[in-house]
Design an enzyme around this catalytic site. Structure first.
Site, PDB file in Angstrom:
ATOM      1  CD  GLU A   1      -5.323  -2.677   1.575  1.00 57.80           C
ATOM      2  OE1 GLU A   1      -4.742  -2.059   2.479  1.00 57.80           O
ATOM      3  OE2 GLU A   1      -5.713  -2.116   0.520  1.00 57.80           O
TER       4      GLU A   1
ATOM      5  CD1 TRP B   1     -21.661  12.027  10.027  1.00 57.24           C
ATOM      6  CD2 TRP B   1     -19.514  12.614   9.956  1.00 57.24           C
ATOM      7  NE1 TRP B   1     -21.028  11.413  11.077  1.00 57.24           N
ATOM      8  CE2 TRP B   1     -19.709  11.756  11.061  1.00 57.24           C
ATOM      9  CE3 TRP B   1     -18.230  13.105   9.721  1.00 57.24           C
ATOM     10  CZ2 TRP B   1     -18.673  11.383  11.919  1.00 57.24           C
ATOM     11  CZ3 TRP B   1     -17.198  12.736  10.569  1.00 57.24           C
ATOM     12  CH2 TRP B   1     -17.429  11.890  11.649  1.00 57.24           C
TER      13      TRP B   1
ATOM     14  CE  LYS C   1     -19.532  14.402  14.459  1.00 53.68           C
ATOM     15  NZ  LYS C   1     -19.360  13.280  15.411  1.00 53.68           N
TER      16      LYS C   1
ATOM     17  CB  THR D   1      -0.902   0.022   1.244  1.00 56.07           C
ATOM     18  OG1 THR D   1      -0.067   0.122   2.423  1.00 56.07           O
ATOM     19  CG2 THR D   1      -1.736  -1.239   1.341  1.00 56.07           C
TER      20      THR D   1
END
Length: 543
Positions: free
Chosen positions: A332, A445, A440, A186
């Site tokens: 992944e 949100w 936030k 990654t």
């Protein structure tokens, strides 16, 4: 009662052997540092793969050894993919765009025995080599005429010389389908990069999935231009899918971000489909627009790695007759998770209605299970409204990171992706943010992705990013960061006003700042982490 069918191992060797017999004449065209246009067939390629396998054996490489590559998309890198994995070794593709410290960590952590490198990466490896005692030697992917003459790399070899006198005969070993085939790390946005170790079985299953009509939908009649780099999550699997299907491959080498080269390859080689990140498509569209050119053979492109701005969809369709398809996944996940194609009843919809669907990340491919959960891990409904953390599981999805002691999955076998999304009743996923990028504000949100997509609709915006910045009253407020189009001088207030009526009023960014360029990660995504660092001490205009 058990079935009574043959139990043949699913290995990448089977792709090699099948393609060589059935699609021997299909072409592979490459741009390389030492050849502006190399051309040969699958038959030629896999003959050289056997020569390379013999050379690896002579170097002392054995079953289970990890062999590194720092290379672009070209025919030599393709040869490495197959020679290494089909010999029972692990092909470790290393992303050269990472920081030197990350490269050193990755090569050492993987315990690469040899590293194959493109010429342009020789200076980089010369600096790293003293800190890489496990590496026994380096092979430069070129011929003798283009070898660096005064390199300090130890045990240095020329690729063409290394394989030149080897036999074209090689007996491929019988492999367990669960044996490791490839390794990819990654990008390591937090902490050290993590290794994802793929098996032959997961690779073959993933290859079948990518070839389905509602995914890449590639056929032997296609000419495929993979612009997504082969050093990143197996080039989205296209280096396996195309040989399995027999499609012609066109490889852009180090010219992946060059609009002129991409346009030339598309038109000269009659490319029908391609795949890359949004920044690549922006480069191509800008080149086409500036030079009044067309790409008549190109029918569809796949975009992923980041949310694709609507202008890319609109410009491709309206100006060039090219359909754009969103895909979503991650290292992944090998990487395929979802792919966006329209269902039959949607084909009668207006272009605006269809575009609204196309802008989301699409439906799961068979083999990928998806669920969204709230903060208490309660599964949320697929109603198109509920938004939560995305979890996945399936036969080509990670269970444990390379050399990790604990599984990467939860107790029920689900892997948390770090994305926040909703799922609608039709099975389409809309990612609203990365968990770490959600803003936030006042306890509510805000989706940075939706704000970025809206900003990109403005004619004066070349690229846009939205981050949450500390605010004395609302905890966080969204800050719009814009790269203006060349020749444009947009007004900040007018840009913020552009959001009115398109998003909730309280979502509208608090301020706008102009920059000459946005920071990008090693895989081409906008680096929100670097942007947040850049604007850590930002003072709001009215604060």
């Amino acid at each position: 009662m058990l079935g009574q069918m043959m139990n043949m191992p699913l290995t990448t060797t089977s792709i090699l052997q099948f393609a060589e017999k059935v699609y021997a004449r299909s072409e592979i065209v490459s741009v390389t540092a030492d050849n502006p246009l190399h051309r040969y067939t699958y038959a030629d390629a896999f003959q050289r793969v056997r020569k390379l396998a013999n050379a690896l054996k002579k170097l002392g490489c054995e079953d289970g050894d990890v062999i590194g590559t720092l290379a672009w998309n070209d025919y030599r890198h393709l040869e490495l993919y197959y020679a290494i994995s089909c010999s029972g070794m692990v092909c470790h593709t290393v992303n050269p765009r990472l920081f030197p410290e990350q490269l050193q960590y990755i090569i050492d952590h993987a315990e690469d025995k040899f590293v194959f490198i493109d010429v342009m990466f020789v200076p980089l490896l010369e600096k790293l080599a003293p800190a890489l005692p496990r590496v026994k030697g380096y092979i430069v992917l070129t011929d003798e005429a283009h070898m660096p003459t005064a390199s300090t790399l130890p045990n240095l070899h020329c690729y063409e010389t290394l394989i030149g006198k080897e036999s074209t005969e090689f007996e491929w070993p019988t492999l367990d389908e669960n044996q490791a085939s490839a390794l990819c790390y990654t990008s390591g946005t937090t902490g050290n990069p993590k290794g994802v170790l793929y098996s032959h079985r997961t690779t073959i299953l993933h290859t079948y999935a990518t070839a389905m009509p509602d995914v890449f939908g590639i056929s032997v009649r296609d000419v495929v231009l993979p612009i997504v780099p082969m050093f990143h999550v197996n080039g989205w699997g296209l280096v396996y899918t195309c040989p399995m299907i027999g499609a012609k491959l066109v490889m852009p080498g180090p010219k992946m971000g060059d609009g002129e080269t991409l346009c030339r390859l598309i038109n000269e080689e009659k490319v029908t489909t391609s795949a890359g990140v949004p920044t690549v498509w922006l480069a191509l569209l800008n080149y086409l627009d500036q030079n009044k050119l067309k790409v008549p053979t190109l029918k569809r492109v796949t975009t992923g790695g980041a949310a694709c701005p609507q202008p890319i969809f609109d410009n491709f369709r309206e100006k060039y007759g090219v359909e754009v398809h969103h895909a979503w996944g991650m290292t992944e996940m090998s990487p395929l998770g979802t792919y966006n194609t329209l269902k039959p009843h949607m084909l009668e919809w207006s272009e605006d209605e269809k575009t609204k669907v196309k802008l989301n990340q699409g439906r799961p491919a068979y083999g990928v299970e998806i669920k969204i959960v709230d903060d208490n891990n309660n599964e949320l409904p697929w109603d198109g409204k509920s938004s939560g953390s995305v979890k996945v599981r399936g036969p080509w999805i990670i269970q444990r990171y390379f050399k990790a002691e604990a599984d990467a999955t939860d107790a029920d076998g689900w892997f948390e992706t770090g994305d926040v999304a909703s799922m609608d009743p039709e099975g389409y996923m809309t990612i609203t943010d990365r968990t770490k990028d959600v803003i936030k504000s006042g306890g509510e949100w805000i989706s940075s992705i939706e704000l970025e997509n809206t900003a990109m609709l403005h004619p004066a915006v070349a690229e846009a990013a939205v981050i949450g910045v500390s605010h004395p009253k609302w905890t966080e407020r969204p800050l719009l960061v814009v790269v203006p189009k060349a020749g444009s001088q947009p007004d900040k207030a007018e840009l913020l006003q552009f959001f009115e009526g398109k998003v909730a009023k309280w979502w509208i960014p608090e301020a706008c700042e102009f920059v000459t360029e946005l920071p990008h990660t090693a895989t081409g995504k906008i680096s929100k982490k670097d942007l947040r660092t850049q604007f850590t001490d930002y003072l709001w205009p009215d604060a």
